[in-house]
Design a protein around this motif. Structure first.
Motif, PDB file in Angstrom:
ATOM      1  N   ALA A 141      54.679  29.812 -22.457  1.00  0.00           N
ATOM      2  CA  ALA A 141      53.430  29.040 -22.437  1.00  0.00           C
ATOM      3  C   ALA A 141      53.577  27.810 -21.541  1.00  0.00           C
ATOM      4  N   LEU A 142      54.748  27.141 -21.618  1.00  0.00           N
ATOM      5  CA  LEU A 142      54.970  25.941 -20.796  1.00  0.00           C
ATOM      6  C   LEU A 142      55.019  26.309 -19.316  1.00  0.00           C
ATOM      7  N   GLY A 143      55.589  27.483 -19.025  1.00  0.00           N
ATOM      8  CA  GLY A 143      55.642  27.938 -17.639  1.00  0.00           C
ATOM      9  C   GLY A 143      54.268  28.227 -17.068  1.00  0.00           C
ATOM     10  N   LEU A 144      53.319  28.519 -17.957  1.00  0.00           N
ATOM     11  CA  LEU A 144      51.967  28.859 -17.509  1.00  0.00           C
ATOM     12  C   LEU A 144      51.019  27.668 -17.589  1.00  0.00           C
ATOM     13  N   ALA A 145      51.551  26.507 -18.042  1.00  0.00           N
ATOM     14  CA  ALA A 145      50.693  25.337 -18.303  1.00  0.00           C
ATOM     15  C   ALA A 145      49.860  24.942 -17.086  1.00  0.00           C
ATOM     16  N   GLY A 146      50.452  25.015 -15.914  1.00  0.00           N
ATOM     17  CA  GLY A 146      49.753  24.565 -14.720  1.00  0.00           C
ATOM     18  C   GLY A 146      48.904  25.650 -14.062  1.00  0.00           C
ATOM     19  N   ASP A 147      48.690  26.756 -14.769  1.00  0.00           N
ATOM     20  CA  ASP A 147      47.961  27.904 -14.222  1.00  0.00           C
ATOM     21  C   ASP A 147      48.525  28.288 -12.847  1.00  0.00           C
ATOM     22  N   PRO A 148      49.816  28.620 -12.808  1.00  0.00           N
ATOM     23  CA  PRO A 148      50.499  28.830 -11.527  1.00  0.00           C
ATOM     24  C   PRO A 148      50.067  30.114 -10.821  1.00  0.00           C
ATOM     25  N   ASP A 149      50.205  30.131  -9.505  1.00  0.00           N
ATOM     26  CA  ASP A 149      49.965  31.350  -8.734  1.00  0.00           C
ATOM     27  C   ASP A 149      51.193  32.242  -8.766  1.00  0.00           C
ATOM     28  N   LEU A 150      52.348  31.619  -8.921  1.00  0.00           N
ATOM     29  CA  LEU A 150      53.617  32.343  -8.911  1.00  0.00           C
ATOM     30  C   LEU A 150      54.427  31.907 -10.132  1.00  0.00           C
ATOM     31  N   VAL A 151      54.902  32.891 -10.878  1.00  0.00           N
ATOM     32  CA  VAL A 151      55.663  32.576 -12.086  1.00  0.00           C
ATOM     33  C   VAL A 151      57.065  33.167 -11.970  1.00  0.00           C
ATOM     34  N   PHE A 152      58.054  32.333 -12.200  1.00  0.00           N
ATOM     35  CA  PHE A 152      59.438  32.801 -12.264  1.00  0.00           C
ATOM     36  C   PHE A 152      59.791  33.031 -13.726  1.00  0.00           C
ATOM     37  N   LEU A 153      60.167  34.241 -14.045  1.00  0.00           N
ATOM     38  CA  LEU A 153      60.553  34.549 -15.422  1.00  0.00           C
ATOM     39  C   LEU A 153      62.019  34.956 -15.440  1.00  0.00           C
TER      40      LEU A 153
END
Lengths: 300, 257
Positions: A141-153
């Motif tokens: 959820a924290l990784g998605l907080a900024g509504d990113p275009d690119l997500v590193f998982l």
């Protein structure tokens, strides 16, 4: 346009070259699986992309930026879900999300993040009371907080029970359907198989194979035929196929399963022999992966 | 949201987290207030002739304020930042667009808020319960010393957290670096009769300078606004040195084991 472009990336630590000339592209909107054993240069590569480490040589572009510069404009557009990263233990789930959303110019709503990661019930729970799996969902959820275009998982489902993993996969598929690009590192081959549009395997600092998981390293062409034959019979000649005799049976690997199967079953019928445990299958992604990484380790 | 607003939010959440952590909040507040009550009760009615016949409690309060400031700005901040780094919180923050200054300003401001709450509690309790003579005339000097002291010890706290290898080592390193200084800085008792070399050693360090600067404002012999130039300049020098060290030593990533 490629979301990530890597050309001849190199990274040395002293005399040790951890990454030895890596090339790949990640297209916008795809789930890219990055696979490799520990110590293969995987984390180093990912952390260079994320801006945590500086490269020794090569070209790297992430969403049109050079991550080494640490530009804020880039960090506003990416989300990073690392392994083993802490979070303020005495804040509630909703408070932590609110805090992190505040770092971004166009954040997602806290409620949306809670729903997306299935943490609605935990909204007012203090972080230190969360279970491991819940903590991991909070990471996401924290990784998605900024509504990113690119997500590193990075290993997003380590420690999850099977149900939680399926749920997490569903979240990742949802992200993909929203047009996000996802850079996924994982040790779970079934995870890569289920989620990734393409994968790359890094071993000993080099990319040893890349492509869609179904076709990786000629996986679509290789078929395995396994059976157990009575010990006193000599097998027929199987030209063009590789035959391995194991103590509990025979493994035949071939590009032409129809012909090989015809020869094997014809031979068995002729002699009145039954082939116990006869199976025809394609190697799993895990089989291919283990072979690739073992080759690279031996080649060192 | 602009960066100043981000820093202000950081303060708000740091404060929330601080008050919910019983260990941190209780220790930061309990020790100074407990010392105040115990020492003031033991020495009630006593006056110190060499110090302008000041009541012991009035002498003692600024020392306790200094002690509280160091707990909040130095000990607490240094340990908290080391834990945040060791647990990967700083690494996570580093991956977001929050500007470094806004994040650190949030940490520092939160420590300063705690310092001032502690100041008002200590002086308030001293005045109400033990008849501490608070001088309004020297308040300007008092608050200037307090503010500069807070800046100085926050800078040193950040610098020391950069020297701590991990969260387990942090309390030992931080406490060991400050504890001996508490005793050579004239905080718990005046050092007027101590050996000269001992007081000379103490005077080199900001602990003594802070305590002395605060005591100066409470001293009945002090004339003027309560600014002690020697202490303030020394604290300023330590602030600059601490800031330079903090910038050089600050790390985002946990130290590899």
């Amino acid at each position: 346009m490629a979301a990530i472009r890597v050309r001849d990336l190199r990274k040395s630590y002293g005399a040790m070259e951890a990454v030895r000339g890596v090339d790949f592209d990640v297209e916008e909107g795809e789930v890219f699986g990055f696979l490799g054993p520990n110590g293969a240069g995987k984390t180093t590569t990912v952390e260079i992309l994320e801006g945590y480490r500086q490269r020794s040589a090569g070209e790297v572009t992430v969403l049109g930026h050079d991550p080494a510069k640490g530009e804020r404009a880039l960090r506003e557009r990416i989300g990073i879900v690392l392994q083993e990263t802490g979070v303020e233990r005495f804040l509630t789930v909703a408070e932590v999300l609110e805090l992190y959303c505040g770092y971004y110019p166009r954040p997602r709503a806290v409620d949306e993040l809670l729903t997306l990661t299935g943490l609605e019930d935990k909204r007012n729970e203090v972080v230190k009371e969360l279970s491991g799996g819940q903590r991991r969902r909070l990471d996401l959820a924290l990784g998605l907080a900024g509504d990113p275009d690119l997500v590193f998982l990075d290993e997003p489902t380590t420690g999850f029970d099977p149900t939680a993993r399926r749920e997490a996969w569903e979240v990742i598929r949802n992200l993909r359907s929203l047009g996000k690009t996802i850079f996924l590192t994982t040790h779970y081959m079934d995870e890569a198989q289920h989620l990734a549009d393409r994968v790359a395997v890094i071993a000993a600092g080099r990319i040893v194979a890349a492509g869609p998981p179904d076709r990786l390293a000629g996986r679509n062409r290789a078929t395995e035929i396994r059976f157990t034959a009575p010990p006193d019979h000599r097998l027929p000649d199987l030209a063009g196929a590789s035959v391995t005799a194991l103590d509990r049976g025979v493994v035949v690997r071939t590009d032409d399963p129809t012909a090989v199967l015809h020869v094997v079953t014809g031979w068995a019928l002729e002699r009145g022999v039954t082939l116990d445990g006869l199976t025809v299958s394609r190697p799993t992604l895990e089989d291919v992966y283990l072979e690739l990484t073992a080759e690279a380790a031996n080649g060192q | 949201m602009n960066d100043a607003a981000i820093a202000a939010r950081q303060v708000r959440f740091e404060q929330k987290a601080f008050w919910r952590n019983p260990a941190g909040a209780v220790f930061t507040f309990a020790f100074p207030l407990l010392f105040l009550v115990i020492f003031s009760t033991l020495n009630s009615g006593m006056r110190i002739e060499e110090r302008g016949n000041i009541s012991f409690v009035t002498f003692f309060v600024p020392g306790i304020v200094a002690f509280g400031l160091v707990s909040a700005c130095y000990t607490n901040l240094a340990i908290r930042m080391t834990i945040s780094r060791d647990f990967g919180i700083l690494k996570r923050v580093r991956g977001t667009p929050v500007p470094t200054w806004a994040y650190l300003a949030g940490q520092v401001a939160s420590s300063v808020i705690i310092t001032f709450i502690l100041f008002f509690l200590t002086v308030g309790l001293g005045v109400v319960a033990f008849g501490v003579e608070f001088r309004t005339g020297t308040a300007a000097g008092l608050f200037a010393t307090l503010a500069l002291g807070a800046a100085c010890f926050c800078a040193l706290g950040l610098a020391v957290s950069g020297m701590c290898p991990n969260a387990d080592a942090a309390p030992a390193i931080v406490n060991f670096s400050i504890f001996p200084l508490l005793f050579v800085s004239g905080i718990f008792f005046p050092l007027d009769n101590a050996p000269a070399w001992l007081t000379a050693v103490g005077k080199v360090f900001p602990m003594q300078q802070l305590a002395d600067g605060l005591q100066y404002a409470f001293d009945p012999r002090t004339t003027g606004l309560g600014f002690n130039a020697r202490d303030l300049w020394s604290l300023l020098a330590w602030t600059v040195a601490g800031s330079v060290l903090a910038v050089r030593l600050f790390r985002w990533d946990p130290v590899k084991k």
